[in-house]
Write an enzyme that holds these catalytic residues in place. Sequence first.
Site, mmCIF file in Angstrom:
data_model
loop_
_atom_site.group_PDB
_atom_site.id
_atom_site.type_symbol
_atom_site.label_atom_id
_atom_site.label_comp_id
_atom_site.label_asym_id
_atom_site.label_seq_id
_atom_site.Cartn_x
_atom_site.Cartn_y
_atom_site.Cartn_z
ATOM 1 N N GLU A 73 16.771 8.004 -59.532
ATOM 2 C CA GLU A 73 16.510 8.680 -60.800
ATOM 3 C C GLU A 73 17.246 7.966 -61.922
ATOM 4 O O GLU A 73 18.458 7.742 -61.846
ATOM 5 C CB GLU A 73 16.938 10.146 -60.760
ATOM 6 C CG GLU A 73 16.665 10.858 -62.087
ATOM 7 C CD GLU A 73 16.760 12.370 -62.011
ATOM 8 O OE1 GLU A 73 16.724 13.007 -63.080
ATOM 9 O OE2 GLU A 73 16.875 12.907 -60.895
ATOM 10 N N ASP A 148 14.470 9.676 -73.626
ATOM 11 C CA ASP A 148 14.420 9.730 -75.084
ATOM 12 C C ASP A 148 13.036 9.272 -75.552
ATOM 13 O O ASP A 148 12.620 8.152 -75.241
ATOM 14 C CB ASP A 148 15.507 8.820 -75.678
ATOM 15 C CG ASP A 148 15.726 9.070 -77.159
ATOM 16 O OD1 ASP A 148 14.757 9.406 -77.866
ATOM 17 O OD2 ASP A 148 16.875 8.924 -77.613
ATOM 18 N N ASP A 184 8.577 16.318 -72.527
ATOM 19 C CA ASP A 184 8.118 17.478 -73.285
ATOM 20 C C ASP A 184 7.624 17.049 -74.669
ATOM 21 O O ASP A 184 7.460 17.887 -75.554
ATOM 22 C CB ASP A 184 9.245 18.509 -73.419
ATOM 23 C CG ASP A 184 10.402 18.011 -74.274
ATOM 24 O OD1 ASP A 184 10.612 16.772 -74.308
ATOM 25 O OD2 ASP A 184 11.097 18.832 -74.901
ATOM 26 N N THR A 221 14.809 21.184 -66.009
ATOM 27 C CA THR A 221 16.029 20.588 -66.561
ATOM 28 C C THR A 221 16.418 21.252 -67.879
ATOM 29 O O THR A 221 15.639 21.988 -68.496
ATOM 30 C CB THR A 221 15.836 19.088 -66.822
ATOM 31 O OG1 THR A 221 14.916 18.920 -67.915
ATOM 32 C CG2 THR A 221 15.284 18.377 -65.591
#
Length: 243
Positions: A73, A148, A184, A221
Amino acid sequence: MTDTEHQPAQSEAEAEDIQRKRTVRSFVVRAGRMTEGQERGYRENWPDFGLELSDGMLDFAACFGREAETVLEIGFGMGDSLIEMARQMPEKNFIGIEVHPPGVGRLLSRIREEGLTNIRVYCDDAIEVLAQCIPDQSLDTLQLFFPDPWPKKRHHKRRIVQPVFAQSIRQKLKLGGQFHMATDWQPYAEHMMEVMSAAEGYRNSVGEGLYAEQPEWRPVTKFQKRGEKLGHGVWDLLFTRVV
């Protein structure tokens, strides 16, 4: 005599330093000190769970003491979701990469508290770790959750998901291995879909142009919760290495 003839020859070290400074980074190392607990967690647990770039190419079996599916990850933040996945799937090995020491310190403390043995951690640039430490065709899954999005157009070149990145990680995935992304930020989801759909050697695991349902095993998260509070959607993308 020209102006350039008056200039001293540039050393190889100076040239490398200039190139390093010009390299476009997909992250910014945020200012901020570690708490006392994070610093202690880092100091006390790094010898057991930390991995160094200088160690070179990693032998997974030697590192974890077993042969197992390995998940890497990139950018685990404060580490809560990585801890949850490692706890839910003890049969898998997890390698986390994060550039922010407070998050690394907190994760290391949680590993110890939970008694987990299937996580190892790098505190370094993921691009360098992939290039110098991760063997080709070694990963079963590579995860990139809520990176980001660099929303301003002039910063789009800083987005980590780019054609060159897609090919560099394809080398690290096993045939049949998956690259799992989540965001998102809808424009970034569309950007990732465009890049990965055009990337050689991959197939969209759920169908051309389609986003995946969030898997039950992927924890929600902090960044996802924040995005949902702001009314953002969440997009998961799953691409499989086929060549």
